[in-house]
Design a protein around this motif. Sequence first.
Motif, PDB file in Angstrom:
ATOM      1  N   MET A   1      40.028  48.332  37.977  1.00 57.59           N
ATOM      2  CA  MET A   1      39.615  47.391  39.027  1.00 57.59           C
ATOM      3  C   MET A   1      40.805  46.550  39.488  1.00 57.59           C
ATOM      4  SD  MET A   1      36.804  46.308  40.685  1.00 57.59           S
ATOM      5  CE  MET A   1      35.265  46.219  39.755  1.00 57.59           C
ATOM      6  N   TYR A   2      40.833  46.255  40.771  1.00 54.75           N
ATOM      7  CA  TYR A   2      41.922  45.487  41.381  1.00 54.75           C
ATOM      8  C   TYR A   2      42.073  44.091  40.789  1.00 54.75           C
ATOM      9  CZ  TYR A   2      44.166  42.651  45.051  1.00 54.75           C
ATOM     10  OH  TYR A   2      44.955  41.782  45.749  1.00 54.75           O
ATOM     11  N   ARG A   3      43.313  43.748  40.461  1.00 52.40           N
ATOM     12  CA  ARG A   3      43.640  42.357  40.113  1.00 52.40           C
ATOM     13  C   ARG A   3      44.706  41.866  41.077  1.00 52.40           C
ATOM     14  NH1 ARG A   3      45.159  40.989  34.158  1.00 52.40           N
ATOM     15  NH2 ARG A   3      45.698  39.126  35.334  1.00 52.40           N
ATOM     16  N   ALA A   4      44.432  40.798  41.790  1.00 43.92           N
ATOM     17  CA  ALA A   4      45.358  40.325  42.811  1.00 43.92           C
ATOM     18  C   ALA A   4      46.715  40.001  42.192  1.00 43.92           C
ATOM     19  CB  ALA A   4      44.788  39.098  43.506  1.00 43.92           C
ATOM     20  N   PRO A   5      47.792  40.534  42.752  1.00 42.99           N
ATOM     21  CA  PRO A   5      49.147  40.272  42.222  1.00 42.99           C
ATOM     22  C   PRO A   5      49.639  38.918  42.733  1.00 42.99           C
ATOM     23  CG  PRO A   5      49.300  41.748  44.099  1.00 42.99           C
ATOM     24  CD  PRO A   5      47.829  41.435  43.913  1.00 42.99           C
ATOM     25  N   VAL A   6      48.998  37.869  42.247  1.00 36.92           N
ATOM     26  CA  VAL A   6      49.200  36.529  42.806  1.00 36.92           C
ATOM     27  C   VAL A   6      50.661  36.097  42.714  1.00 36.92           C
ATOM     28  CG1 VAL A   6      48.606  34.097  42.517  1.00 36.92           C
ATOM     29  CG2 VAL A   6      46.824  35.844  42.380  1.00 36.92           C
ATOM     30  N   GLU A   7      51.270  36.387  41.578  1.00 36.28           N
ATOM     31  CA  GLU A   7      52.649  35.937  41.404  1.00 36.28           C
ATOM     32  C   GLU A   7      53.582  36.634  42.394  1.00 36.28           C
ATOM     33  OE1 GLU A   7      55.415  37.141  38.707  1.00 36.28           O
ATOM     34  OE2 GLU A   7      56.561  35.518  39.631  1.00 36.28           O
ATOM     35  N   GLU A   8      53.382  37.926  42.565  1.00 34.16           N
ATOM     36  CA  GLU A   8      54.233  38.691  43.476  1.00 34.16           C
ATOM     37  C   GLU A   8      54.023  38.240  44.922  1.00 34.16           C
ATOM     38  OE1 GLU A   8      56.510  40.624  42.340  1.00 34.16           O
ATOM     39  OE2 GLU A   8      57.242  41.092  44.348  1.00 34.16           O
ATOM     40  N   ILE A   9      52.774  38.005  45.261  1.00 31.02           N
ATOM     41  CA  ILE A   9      52.459  37.538  46.617  1.00 31.02           C
ATOM     42  C   ILE A   9      53.111  36.176  46.867  1.00 31.02           C
ATOM     43  CG2 ILE A   9      50.545  36.617  47.999  1.00 31.02           C
ATOM     44  CD1 ILE A   9      48.850  38.993  46.981  1.00 31.02           C
ATOM     45  N   ALA A  10      52.981  35.273  45.903  1.00 33.68           N
ATOM     46  CA  ALA A  10      53.562  33.935  46.059  1.00 33.68           C
ATOM     47  C   ALA A  10      55.083  34.029  46.181  1.00 33.68           C
ATOM     48  CB  ALA A  10      53.174  33.056  44.869  1.00 33.68           C
ATOM     49  N   HIS A  11      55.671  34.859  45.347  1.00 34.80           N
ATOM     50  CA  HIS A  11      57.132  35.011  45.388  1.00 34.80           C
ATOM     51  C   HIS A  11      57.592  35.530  46.750  1.00 34.80           C
ATOM     52  CE1 HIS A  11      61.126  35.602  43.618  1.00 34.80           C
ATOM     53  NE2 HIS A  11      61.174  36.725  44.309  1.00 34.80           N
ATOM     54  N   THR A  12      56.878  36.519  47.251  1.00 35.61           N
ATOM     55  CA  THR A  12      57.258  37.105  48.553  1.00 35.61           C
ATOM     56  C   THR A  12      57.108  36.085  49.674  1.00 35.61           C
ATOM     57  OG1 THR A  12      56.523  39.247  47.713  1.00 35.61           O
ATOM     58  CG2 THR A  12      56.899  39.081  50.079  1.00 35.61           C
ATOM     59  N   LEU A  13      56.020  35.346  49.638  1.00 34.95           N
ATOM     60  CA  LEU A  13      55.823  34.301  50.650  1.00 34.95           C
ATOM     61  C   LEU A  13      56.962  33.286  50.620  1.00 34.95           C
ATOM     62  CD1 LEU A  13      52.008  33.419  50.312  1.00 34.95           C
ATOM     63  CD2 LEU A  13      53.118  34.448  52.300  1.00 34.95           C
ATOM     64  N   LYS A  14      57.271  32.822  49.419  1.00 35.05           N
ATOM     65  CA  LYS A  14      58.182  31.681  49.287  1.00 35.05           C
ATOM     66  C   LYS A  14      59.652  32.073  49.407  1.00 35.05           C
ATOM     67  CE  LYS A  14      54.978  29.381  46.090  1.00 35.05           C
ATOM     68  NZ  LYS A  14      54.780  28.962  44.688  1.00 35.05           N
ATOM     69  N   LYS A  15      60.030  33.127  48.685  1.00 36.58           N
ATOM     70  CA  LYS A  15      61.460  33.438  48.574  1.00 36.58           C
ATOM     71  C   LYS A  15      61.927  34.470  49.591  1.00 36.58           C
ATOM     72  CE  LYS A  15      61.546  30.743  45.027  1.00 36.58           C
ATOM     73  NZ  LYS A  15      62.019  29.357  45.242  1.00 36.58           N
ATOM     74  N   VAL A  16      61.010  35.293  50.070  1.00 33.12           N
ATOM     75  CA  VAL A  16      61.421  36.351  50.996  1.00 33.12           C
ATOM     76  C   VAL A  16      61.068  35.993  52.441  1.00 33.12           C
ATOM     77  CG1 VAL A  16      61.166  38.795  51.603  1.00 33.12           C
ATOM     78  CG2 VAL A  16      61.139  38.082  49.188  1.00 33.12           C
ATOM     79  N   ALA A  17      59.799  35.634  52.658  1.00 31.30           N
ATOM     80  CA  ALA A  17      59.341  35.474  54.039  1.00 31.30           C
ATOM     81  C   ALA A  17      59.683  34.113  54.629  1.00 31.30           C
ATOM     82  CB  ALA A  17      57.833  35.719  54.103  1.00 31.30           C
ATOM     83  N   GLY A  18      59.964  33.109  53.793  1.00 37.56           N
ATOM     84  CA  GLY A  18      60.424  31.835  54.352  1.00 37.56           C
ATOM     85  C   GLY A  18      59.486  30.651  54.160  1.00 37.56           C
ATOM     86  N   LEU A  19      58.471  30.795  53.342  1.00 38.65           N
ATOM     87  CA  LEU A  19      57.530  29.677  53.167  1.00 38.65           C
ATOM     88  C   LEU A  19      58.219  28.442  52.560  1.00 38.65           C
ATOM     89  CD1 LEU A  19      54.635  28.580  53.337  1.00 38.65           C
ATOM     90  CD2 LEU A  19      54.178  29.612  51.101  1.00 38.65           C
ATOM     91  N   ASP A  20      59.071  28.677  51.578  1.00 37.32           N
ATOM     92  CA  ASP A  20      59.811  27.555  50.964  1.00 37.32           C
ATOM     93  C   ASP A  20      60.558  26.747  52.021  1.00 37.32           C
ATOM     94  OD1 ASP A  20      59.028  27.920  48.410  1.00 37.32           O
ATOM     95  OD2 ASP A  20      60.970  28.566  47.613  1.00 37.32           O
ATOM     96  N   PHE A 111      44.254  37.743  53.315  1.00 32.95           N
ATOM     97  CA  PHE A 111      43.727  38.985  53.895  1.00 32.95           C
ATOM     98  C   PHE A 111      44.168  40.200  53.085  1.00 32.95           C
ATOM     99  CE2 PHE A 111      42.568  36.947  58.033  1.00 32.95           C
ATOM    100  CZ  PHE A 111      41.293  37.478  58.110  1.00 32.95           C
ATOM    101  N   GLU A 112      45.393  40.144  52.601  1.00 32.97           N
ATOM    102  CA  GLU A 112      45.825  41.261  51.751  1.00 32.97           C
ATOM    103  C   GLU A 112      44.866  41.416  50.575  1.00 32.97           C
ATOM    104  OE1 GLU A 112      49.919  41.359  50.100  1.00 32.97           O
ATOM    105  OE2 GLU A 112      49.008  42.362  48.374  1.00 32.97           O
ATOM    106  N   MET A 113      44.502  40.297  49.986  1.00 33.61           N
ATOM    107  CA  MET A 113      43.645  40.379  48.793  1.00 33.61           C
ATOM    108  C   MET A 113      42.242  40.888  49.145  1.00 33.61           C
ATOM    109  SD  MET A 113      44.744  36.950  46.726  1.00 33.61           S
ATOM    110  CE  MET A 113      46.272  36.099  47.069  1.00 33.61           C
ATOM    111  N   TRP A 114      41.660  40.362  50.224  1.00 39.55           N
ATOM    112  CA  TRP A 114      40.308  40.853  50.586  1.00 39.55           C
ATOM    113  C   TRP A 114      40.356  42.359  50.836  1.00 39.55           C
ATOM    114  CZ3 TRP A 114      39.418  36.472  48.912  1.00 39.55           C
ATOM    115  CH2 TRP A 114      39.752  35.266  49.522  1.00 39.55           C
TER     116      TRP A 114
END
Lengths: 591, 591
Positions: A1-20, A111-114
Amino acid sequence: MYRAPVEEIAHTLKKVAGLDNAIAQGRFGDLSDDLVDAILEEAGKFASTHVAPLLEIGDKHGTPLKDAEVTMPPGWKDVYQEWISSGWNALTGKEEFGGQGLPMMLAIATFEMWNSGSMAFGIGPTLTLGAIEALEAHATDDLKQTYLPKLVSGEWMGTMNLTEPQAGSDVGALRTRAERAEDGTYRIFGSKIFITYGEHDLTENIIHMVLARLPDAPAGTKGISLFLVPKFLVNADGSLGARNDVFCSGVEHKMGIHGSPTCTMIYGDGFAKGRDPGALGWLIGEENRGLACMFTMMNNARLAVGIQGVAVAEAAYQKSLAYAKERRQMRAPGWTGEGMSPIVEHPDVQRNLLTMKGLTGAARSIAYACAHALDMAKTGTGDDARHWADRANLLTPVAKAFSTDIGVDVASIGIQVHGGMGFIEETGAAQFLRDARIAPIYEGTNGIQAIDLVQRKLPLDGGEHIKAYIAELRAVAEAVTASNSADFGDTGERLQAGLDDLESTSVWLQQALAKGEISEAYAGATPYLRLFGLASGATYLAKGALGGENAGRTALARFFAENLLSETSALKDRVIHGAASLLGARSALAS
Amino acid sequence: MYRAPVEEIAHTLKKVAGLDNAIAQGRFGDLSDDLVDAILEEAGKFASTHVAPLLEIGDKHGTPLKDAEVTMPPGWKDVYQEWISSGWNALTGKEEFGGQGLPMMLAIATFEMWNSGSMAFGIGPTLTLGAIEALEAHATDDLKQTYLPKLVSGEWMGTMNLTEPQAGSDVGALRTRAERAEDGTYRIFGSKIFITYGEHDLTENIIHMVLARLPDAPAGTKGISLFLVPKFLVNADGSLGARNDVFCSGVEHKMGIHGSPTCTMIYGDGFAKGRDPGALGWLIGEENRGLACMFTMMNNARLAVGIQGVAVAEAAYQKSLAYAKERRQMRAPGWTGEGMSPIVEHPDVQRNLLTMKGLTGAARSIAYACAHALDMAKTGTGDDARHWADRANLLTPVAKAFSTDIGVDVASIGIQVHGGMGFIEETGAAQFLRDARIAPIYEGTNGIQAIDLVQRKLPLDGGEHIKAYIAELRAVAEAVTASNSADFGDTGERLQAGLDDLESTSVWLQQALAKGEISEAYAGATPYLRLFGLASGATYLAKGALGGENAGRTALARFFAENLLSETSALKDRVIHGAASLLGARSALAS
């Protein structure tokens, strides 16, 4: 069963995509790092515990139609109601209409998670979001007051009605008619096909956004207007009134996303008796300017469909990795354990799993970067806003097409990892491929996205925007090289080589367009988009690895750069040298 | 609806794969060019008019199981009976058992047609053919006399029983038991899964070829024996006797090939009462030498599965091309016709269709060349026979894996060409992908094929065989260059570049194996196999273009060489430089 990769998603948002950076710049008000984490954590829980269990049920039960009413699969309505009660639909809505005013980056991450939980579930709210954006941007205050609060909360859902049998990619060919009524409303007549969530029982009302043509409208795309057509009319006090003359006459039998009803909708055929003929509609924006309004919906919908590709890839990867760690067959080279080794130990299986994970991470980064650009454009002014709007425009077709292409690829590899079990429906691996296969098609086929990228996005800012984008990516490659880390192997130079390919093909295509060699440019569009996705995705993975200590991230970025990225040279060759033999081979398609 | 491409098939057999030469050498007795044409023409008609109509029916109805009996889809039995009445099952069987003794090349060409009509139909006779070959090679005369005439005619069908839950790719892990009886027969106990056509009502009897382990057998693959276990025992006069103790206990719910029953088979569980326990079995070959016997079946089955990839690709291509010529959307660049252009005029759609056709033709050539090698080995002696046996061995994993991989790719592109209609099951485009997806898995996953190619086939004849093969392909590339035809564009040098990549990777892998770098060699196996398929397929397409005046063939060969073949450089890079970052990335799969 799917478990949301919360840490990876947060890292990508913050460090890669520019959220930080955006938070540091104060772009998002009082949004804090902690709040971001809390939201992602909660969304991840909901997706895993509530949405993911819908996946198989939706596939099995589908959405039967009876007497123009569609019954959603068992349990779906309860989950949807709980989902809106938890405020998930209202994440990005304006606060004046009950929304939380949060950035699109967070919406896309959720949305990725849903969609990882269930693509068929995730696509419904995607369309509601599109309707909300079209109304926010173009509707009268009256319409906004009447419809937005309930659409933002999710109490009602929205749809997009574009396609007709003769008008698919070519929306200008649509024939649905709109006639002016004396009271300023309109009457809509015609039929639409492939309407996602066109009819269902999740909500009491459904708000259709419908493209139609006025009697005196010019031909083609310049004669299209956008109308709001509610399933039930809304009384002055907000309560539901009469049933409008819009009905579902059919639900498609599809390869996948069985839980998402794909409807044929009939407007103004007199199903609702005792009233003037026609479905009641209200104009959104100006007459004959409907396509512009529709693009407001469509651009974000394209990004949202892109994230479906990421989502199904992530879910397929998780299932395959779990299986590969459990399943034992033969002894891998160097295996010193007892008996047979888990198949994850076999190099060929590792290649499959790393390819799945690498492509998923690359596509996620691109999609998040696109969402970031939308947020920056919205929170900026002047040149800054224009720059970020250009960036969002540039990345949208890549976020849509690259992600959904790799969604199919990754789901297919996932079946392969499962061996014979992958072909058995009960395993669930096959469903990912069946579900994923629609995403390269809807919201503009990936071929259309590729042409959009070449024709409309390369020329942005006189061709300067793509240059600046590539320069930004090169800075990441340089930082990798400068890190002097042996763990990165040849990643730095590999990235530069991939970016060289991206740059030279970009220039070549711009020159072809300038010379009027339109067929030659279009012939290279699809390989170019994939090259763009690989080169930028590879760079983003490396950026993520630079952004935080994690051996796995560095190893994955290196695997991508040293294995998957080498495809760019072939893609460049196809763009620059492939057109002649392609355009000259019409005779091979004679029979 | 599918129309067999009889002319293209005949051309590939004769001018590319070597049928012309073989006939000229007198290898095939009095087989004439005209007879070949007549057989192909008749097979094409039967496939189009009788088999193809089964496609959708099979998908829809599946093969329900009730009380251990499987009911085949409506109409299937009639078509099967007509098919065997027309002699199609007996094509390659020995004349002494009622066969026509025709070459495998013709059998494979006709198998392509049956499978284009319906993969689920085609796979049944494939397994019968495997049983025939195992019996011809290894059974006692008594068993041959009893079983071969009815298997050759198709009056009875055969199966292969290898897989058990814990023994998939690793057949050595199987546990099914065989006990010696006093009369020289055996009693079989155990269960098998994923048994294709394990139970059905097409024929009165079903002859199972079953791998099992004797009580005193060594562990692993050296302790496996092959048994013949009929569904109904056969009386001395050839009539059917008692029901044997082998029953179907389940039929899988699969992603595709719904018309092919995939059965769980239970041996010796006492379902058949009133007899000694155990299913009656007869030994084939020697005790504990069953795997060698099984490989007799399996090698040809691998080629036959490979042709399924070609077959479904061909059918998907035909449907997509027809749709692209019919469907009109937008105006392609340069379109001067009235209104919207057929989508086949859009360069991006042309790329899709040419890719489909090119990959299909390339894979077909490889499969036919493999069949040719089998025929040459069978009709040759001494060094000649050994040479051709090596060639067949070399090409078998490529024919299996490359063809079935491109079967999936081509079917997926076919959905894309159909746009939204491709996702609607009624269109039929989706079924091709659902059907095609099993072929890279069964008869040895494509990962296993790739490892087989690297580990067992590169070393053939001390590494000389692959060298000679590449030299043959180079001669074709030289002939293309020597033709001085502008229509070929850069095909000659492109082929040489692809063959350079094939040669250098072959050498690199051989050296890795010699150095004991097994993981490194296995890590590159899958990209190497694809490189092998692309380089040889491209060369065969050019050979076909040289072999007969046809503008379309030359244009397609050029498109392949100048567009698709460029992938070999990336694949070479993955083989030679990719292993380190792959094998070093285990940490990326930690969670």
